[in-house]
Enzyme design. Structure first.
Site, PDB file in Angstrom:
ATOM      1  N   CYS A  42      27.690  12.405   0.654  1.00  0.00           N
ATOM      2  CA  CYS A  42      27.586  13.222   1.862  1.00  0.00           C
ATOM      3  C   CYS A  42      28.838  13.034   2.730  1.00  0.00           C
ATOM      4  O   CYS A  42      29.441  11.964   2.735  1.00  0.00           O
ATOM      5  CB  CYS A  42      26.338  12.832   2.656  1.00  0.00           C
ATOM      6  SG  CYS A  42      26.083  13.855   4.134  1.00  0.00           S
ATOM      7  N   ASP A  44      28.871  12.704   5.789  1.00  0.00           N
ATOM      8  CA  ASP A  44      28.516  11.881   6.950  1.00  0.00           C
ATOM      9  C   ASP A  44      29.527  10.740   7.150  1.00  0.00           C
ATOM     10  O   ASP A  44      29.812   9.987   6.222  1.00  0.00           O
ATOM     11  CB  ASP A  44      27.104  11.300   6.727  1.00  0.00           C
ATOM     12  CG  ASP A  44      26.521  10.714   7.993  1.00  0.00           C
ATOM     13  OD1 ASP A  44      27.173   9.825   8.593  1.00  0.00           O
ATOM     14  OD2 ASP A  44      25.420  11.123   8.390  1.00  0.00           O
ATOM     15  N   ARG A  46      29.273   8.044   8.453  1.00  0.00           N
ATOM     16  CA  ARG A  46      28.733   6.679   8.334  1.00  0.00           C
ATOM     17  C   ARG A  46      28.572   6.227   6.889  1.00  0.00           C
ATOM     18  O   ARG A  46      28.108   5.118   6.630  1.00  0.00           O
ATOM     19  CB  ARG A  46      27.381   6.599   9.048  1.00  0.00           C
ATOM     20  CG  ARG A  46      27.476   6.903  10.530  1.00  0.00           C
ATOM     21  CD  ARG A  46      26.123   7.196  11.109  1.00  0.00           C
ATOM     22  NE  ARG A  46      25.526   8.406  10.548  1.00  0.00           N
ATOM     23  CZ  ARG A  46      24.320   8.882  10.868  1.00  0.00           C
ATOM     24  NH1 ARG A  46      23.582   8.212  11.733  1.00  0.00           N
ATOM     25  NH2 ARG A  46      23.861   9.988  10.328  1.00  0.00           N
ATOM     26  N   HIS A  98      21.951   9.643   1.351  1.00  0.00           N
ATOM     27  CA  HIS A  98      21.582   8.583   2.301  1.00  0.00           C
ATOM     28  C   HIS A  98      20.343   8.993   3.068  1.00  0.00           C
ATOM     29  O   HIS A  98      20.137  10.174   3.352  1.00  0.00           O
ATOM     30  CB  HIS A  98      22.746   8.266   3.253  1.00  0.00           C
ATOM     31  CG  HIS A  98      23.146   9.396   4.150  1.00  0.00           C
ATOM     32  ND1 HIS A  98      22.848   9.419   5.489  1.00  0.00           N
ATOM     33  CD2 HIS A  98      23.802  10.549   3.918  1.00  0.00           C
ATOM     34  CE1 HIS A  98      23.314  10.533   6.030  1.00  0.00           C
ATOM     35  NE2 HIS A  98      23.897  11.242   5.094  1.00  0.00           N
ATOM     36  N   CYS A 101      19.689  11.640   6.465  1.00  0.00           N
ATOM     37  CA  CYS A 101      20.794  12.605   6.343  1.00  0.00           C
ATOM     38  C   CYS A 101      20.554  13.802   7.275  1.00  0.00           C
ATOM     39  O   CYS A 101      19.516  14.468   7.187  1.00  0.00           O
ATOM     40  CB  CYS A 101      20.905  13.073   4.896  1.00  0.00           C
ATOM     41  SG  CYS A 101      22.231  14.270   4.638  1.00  0.00           S
TER      42      CYS A 101
HETATM   43 CO    CO Z   1      24.170  13.252   5.152  1.00  0.00          CO
END
Ligand code: CO
Length: 219
Positions: A42, A44, A46, A98, A101
């Site tokens: 992803c 993301d 993080r 994750h 998400c």
């Molecule tokens: Co995500």
């Protein structure tokens, strides 16, 4: 115009730190990359692929998009998979989602977010496909987390269905496709139990992983 000097400063510090430890590092790396792994994860911020598995530049080939989706008509993703398998000859493809998400969560809501809704339609398809398993969940967090896991499983299965992976398996090239999930709260990866080195193994592994997700906590 803000030219972001702090990023250049921290880049210089990063390069200096690596060079101090290993003076030939960048010179060696500039000649060739030889990663054993392709990571599909992803976007993301993080979930930084290299960092969470403690890998250096050169060790992992990476493709990231919102909600780690693998679509059969997405030339971007397919080109990455093809180059990774045919040219870099990676041995492992890791689809890693994750929990928590935002993309997956948005796919469960009706609130319009714009263009990205078209992309997240693929995650909604996963939700509809597994609607029964999601209906069992008590509470939104548990349901979104379960959909995060199911989405990894479906996307890993999609990787196995690409012509690139199927051709590689047909000619006997060893490429294993894995389905993993990361938890933001503890920084740890979990294996969802999907691991495939052949078409038959992909089918059996999918069924086993699905059972495992179904038996995980629904409340
Ligand atoms: Co995500």
């Amino acid at each position: 115009m803000d030219s972001l000097p702090e990023l250049f400063a921290s880049n210089r510090a990063w390069a200096a730190k690596i060079t101090a430890r290993d003076p030939a590092f960048f010179d060696r790396l500039s000649r060739q990359q030889n990663p054993r792994y392709l990571w599909i994860g992803c976007s993301d911020s993080r979930v930084p692929a290299n960092e969470i598995v403690g890998m250096q530049p050169g060790e992992m080939f990476v493709h990231r998009n919102v909600a780690n989706v693998v679509v059969h008509t997405d030339l971007n993703c397919l080109a990455v998979v093809q180059y990774a398998i045919d040219v870099l000859r990676v041995e492992h493809i890791i689809v890693c989602g994750h929990y928590g998400c935002g993309g997956v969560q948005a796919a469960t809501e009706t609130r319009p977010l714009g263009l990205i809704d078209n992309w997240l339609r693929h995650v909604q398809d996963v939700a509809e496909h597994h609607h029964q398993m999601l209906a069992e969940c008590r509470g939104d967090t548990v349901r979104v987390d379960r959909l995060c896991a199911l989405n990894v499983l479906e996307q890993a299965a999609n990787v196995c269905r690409t012509t690139v992976v199927q051709d590689a398996w047909r000619r006997g090239q060893r490429v294993t496709v894995h389905g993993w999930i990361y938890r933001l709260q503890d920084g740890l990866l979990r294996n969802l139990g999907f691991s495939a080195l052949s078409v038959a193994e992909a089918a059996a592994s999918y069924t086993a992983a699905l059972k495992r997700i179904a038996s995980s906590e629904a409340d």
